[in-house]
Scaffold this active site. Structure first.
Site, PDB file in Angstrom:
ATOM      1  N   ASP A  52       0.877  -1.167   0.000  1.00 56.41           N
ATOM      2  CA  ASP A  52       0.000   0.000   0.000  1.00 56.41           C
ATOM      3  C   ASP A  52       0.915   1.218   0.000  1.00 56.41           C
ATOM      4  OD1 ASP A  52      -1.631   2.150   0.548  1.00 56.41           O
ATOM      5  OD2 ASP A  52      -2.620   1.249   2.285  1.00 56.41           O
ATOM      6  N   SER A  84       1.459  12.336 -15.634  1.00 59.32           N
ATOM      7  CA  SER A  84       0.408  12.363 -16.654  1.00 59.32           C
ATOM      8  C   SER A  84       0.488  13.675 -17.408  1.00 59.32           C
ATOM      9  CB  SER A  84      -0.973  12.234 -15.999  1.00 59.32           C
ATOM     10  OG  SER A  84      -2.005  12.473 -16.935  1.00 59.32           O
ATOM     11  N   LYS A 124      -1.059  15.302 -10.167  1.00 62.43           N
ATOM     12  CA  LYS A 124       0.038  14.972 -11.075  1.00 62.43           C
ATOM     13  C   LYS A 124       0.975  16.165 -11.273  1.00 62.43           C
ATOM     14  CE  LYS A 124      -0.948  10.654 -11.873  1.00 62.43           C
ATOM     15  NZ  LYS A 124      -0.046   9.591 -11.390  1.00 62.43           N
ATOM     16  N   TYR A 138      -7.318  15.507  -9.753  1.00 57.91           N
ATOM     17  CA  TYR A 138      -6.394  14.523 -10.326  1.00 57.91           C
ATOM     18  C   TYR A 138      -5.274  15.263 -11.052  1.00 57.91           C
ATOM     19  CZ  TYR A 138      -4.358  11.102 -13.480  1.00 57.91           C
ATOM     20  OH  TYR A 138      -3.469  10.326 -14.170  1.00 57.91           O
TER      21      TYR A 138
END
Length: 250
Positions: free
Chosen positions: A59, A140, A157, A153
């Protein structure tokens, strides 16, 4: 001929599937010792068996898990050379005002805090051992060319890219390199969340239409970029965000 990563040991997170599986397969083919670090025991064990690596249920948001996987690298292979922070999370594409705190915490904990824990645990190892290190974060294109309805999100990134550049400057004198690889949309287990609908060729059209080369990214595309950055060929490359995007960010 020996592989480009012969004798090196790499931890690849999220390596049971998708981009991570592609990266692990490429690294193994190039001679690296691979640790498949993933939450999925079944898929992770299968990947490790196929690639002649070892599996560690990990994890990435838990610092103890990072301590365990480091100990595995040292005890099994004698040390660590490469860390690929590929594990990531997102929420379903939706208007920003509808994002819940749970959505926000998910992307920040996995995408940002996961990298934080990896560096907090592993950088001291490289410093103590006076051993060159290589960190590669799978970021990304969303971090530099964000699309709407994925605000937090995208922000996660962007944070990873910025943090990696900062650490590249900070730890360059100790020969610890930090780089990012930024794929454009591909076809993975999270694609349906990015596009907000089932992952089909038809539903990906709007995303793919912005890519000059005209197709999504593949695990092989991402793996090839990571392999270069992990290899001695990239010994002078640090602080780079390599866009694997078919021209999307131009």
């Amino acid at each position: 001929m020996t592989g480009r990563l012969q004798g090196k040991t790499a931890i690849v997170t999220g390596a049971a599937s998708g981009f991570g599986r592609g990266i692990a397969a490429k690294f193994a083919a190039e001679g690296a010792n691979i640790i498949i670090a993933d939450l999925s025991s079944e898929a992770g064990e299968a990947a490790a068996k196929e690639l002649n690596g070892v599996f560690s249920r990990t994890d990435v948001t838990d610092p103890k898990a990072w301590e365990d996987v480091l100990q595995l690298a040292v005890s099994k292979f004698g040390g660590l050379d490469i860390v690929v922070n590929n594990a990531g999370a997102t929420y379903a594409n939706k208007p920003t005002e509808e994002i819940t705190e749970k959505d926000f915490d998910l992307v920040m904990n996995v995408n940002v805090k996961g990298v934080y824990h990896s560096t907090n645990v592993l950088v001291p190892y490289f410093l103590k051992e006076k051993r060159p290190g290589c960190f590669i974060q799978v970021a990304s294109t969303a971090g530099t060319r964000p699309r709407p309805k994925l605000t937090w999100y995208n922000a996660s990134k962007a944070a990873v890219i910025n943090a990696s550049k900062t650490m590249a400057v900070e730890y360059g004198p100790q020969q610890i390199r930090f780089n990012c690889v930024s794929p454009v949309v591909g076809s993975t287990g999270m694609t349906h969340l990015f596009i907000g609908m089932p992952d089909t060729e038809e539903n990906r059209k709007n995303f793919v239409s912005t890519i000059p080369i005209g197709r999504p990214s593949t695990p092989a595309d991402v793996a090839n970029a990571c392999c270069y950055l992990a290899s001695d060929e990239a010994a002078f490359i640090t602080g780079v965000n390599l866009e694997v995007d078919g021209g999307r960010c131009v």
